[in-house]
Design an enzyme around this catalytic site. Structure first.
Site, PDB file in Angstrom:
ATOM      1  N   PRO A  93      -1.805  -4.958  -9.679  1.00 45.84           N
ATOM      2  CG  PRO A  93      -0.603  -6.244 -10.780  1.00 45.84           C
ATOM      3  CD  PRO A  93      -1.940  -5.618  -9.698  1.00 45.84           C
ATOM      4  CD  GLU A 120      -5.655 -16.701  -9.260  1.00 48.54           C
ATOM      5  OE1 GLU A 120      -4.559 -17.512  -9.272  1.00 48.54           O
ATOM      6  OE2 GLU A 120      -5.570 -16.357 -11.088  1.00 48.54           O
ATOM      7  NE  ARG A 158      13.420   6.635   3.422  1.00 50.08           N
ATOM      8  CZ  ARG A 158      14.521   7.720   3.014  1.00 50.08           C
ATOM      9  NH1 ARG A 158      13.555   8.781   1.837  1.00 50.08           N
ATOM     10  NH2 ARG A 158      15.381   7.605   2.710  1.00 50.08           N
ATOM     11  CG  ASP A 173      15.123  10.305   0.621  1.00 48.96           C
ATOM     12  OD1 ASP A 173      16.453   9.828   1.221  1.00 48.96           O
ATOM     13  OD2 ASP A 173      14.445  10.048   1.122  1.00 48.96           O
TER      14      ASP A 173
END
Ligand SMILES: O=C(N[C@H]1CCCN(c2cc(-c3ccncc3)n[nH]2)C1)c1cc2ccccc2[nH]1
Length: 259
Positions: A93, A120, A158, A173
């Site tokens: 994150p 963790e 892709r 896209d």
């Protein structure tokens, strides 16, 4: 291109290699995925890959030594294949938000080592010494880095030549031109459908321009839909596209009509 994946759960990656678009990428070797089970590089009777955090606190921390041994094995494998030394990507994150631009850059590169953390987190000394880039999928915390790794691999796979049936597909896209996607419709042309679940069915048709066969008009309608949807939901993407000089005079005239 090649992904070397360091993970405690290699079994999470099997579905990626066996269904859909990514299966074709794997079978055609457009994307070469090598799984490196971290526990294979842990020593001792218990083959430990984690231990308690210095300073106390909940949970466990991933140990440096198994990661160093695993990465050394990957480097040896990359060298034996005559390949480049690939950058180490950690999913966290705290990383830089993943964008289609970054996906496209990775898709055009020789590949990366994907480091999937658990517990963790990873001993900071390994991150400082070996991680080249941290990537975030969003501001939330998962139970591991495997799903972000699968997401990145899917987005890259892709884009590989020959993987999508219709090579033009990814040109349309969302984000491939920095905007959100236009609406899509298919058969039947008219169908009874409630406007919202639970409502009374009404005859719902398809925007007439899509049935016109006039390709220029259809392309213009689709572009205007992209602009309108993007302005409404992610206005910052309009500003970014403008900054990159990707909005035509027609686009700007249309947007002015919306505001
Ligand atoms: O590296 C971390 N965690 C490891 C171990 C725990 C599970 N991991 C993880 C990765 C992610 C993640 C990765 C990419 N985008 C969003 C979430 N969530 N949880 C990987 C990590 C967790 C975390 C929380 C706040 C700020 C920084 C952080 N780093």
């Amino acid at each position: 291109m090649r992904f070397d994946v360091i993970t405690l759960f290699p079994e999470l990656f099997a579905p990626f290699q066996s269904v859909g678009v990514t299966r074709r990428a794997f079978e055609t070797r457009a994307v070469d995925v090598r799984l490196w089970p971290l526990r294979d590089h842990a020593e001792g009777v218990y083959r430990r890959v984690d231990d308690r955090p210095f300073g106390g606190g909940p949970g466990m921390v991933m140990l440096v030594e198994p990661l160093v041994r695993c990465l050394a094995a990957i480097r040896a494998s990359q060298a034996a294949d005559g390949g480049a030394r690939l950058p180490v990507v950690l999913f966290s994150p705290a990383g830089r938000p993943l964008t289609q631009q970054r996906v496209e850059a990775l898709a055009a590169s020789p590949g990366a080592v994907l480091l999937c953390g658990r517990y963790e987190g990873i001993d900071q000394r390994f991150i400082d010494a070996h991680v080249d880039e941290e990537i975030s999928l969003g501001d939330y915390v998962l139970s591991g880095g495997e799903l972000p790794a699968l997401t990145l691999m899917d987005a890259v796979a892709r884009l590989q030549p020959g993987v999508l049936h219709d090579a033009a597909s990814h040109q349309q896209d969302s984000f491939s031109d920095g905007l959100l996607d236009c609406p899509h419709y298919s058969r039947p042309e008219v169908l009874p459908l409630p406007a919202r679940e639970g409502g009374e069915p009404i005859e719902q048709g398809v925007p007439p321009v899509l049935l016109s066969g006039h390709h220029a008009h259809i392309a213009r309608w689709r572009r205007e839909q992209q602009l309108a949807i993007t302005l409404r939901r992610r206005p910052e993407l309009i500003a970014a596209a403008r900054e990159r000089g990707e909005l035509s005079k027609k686009d700007e005239d249309f947007l002015r009509g919306l505001t």
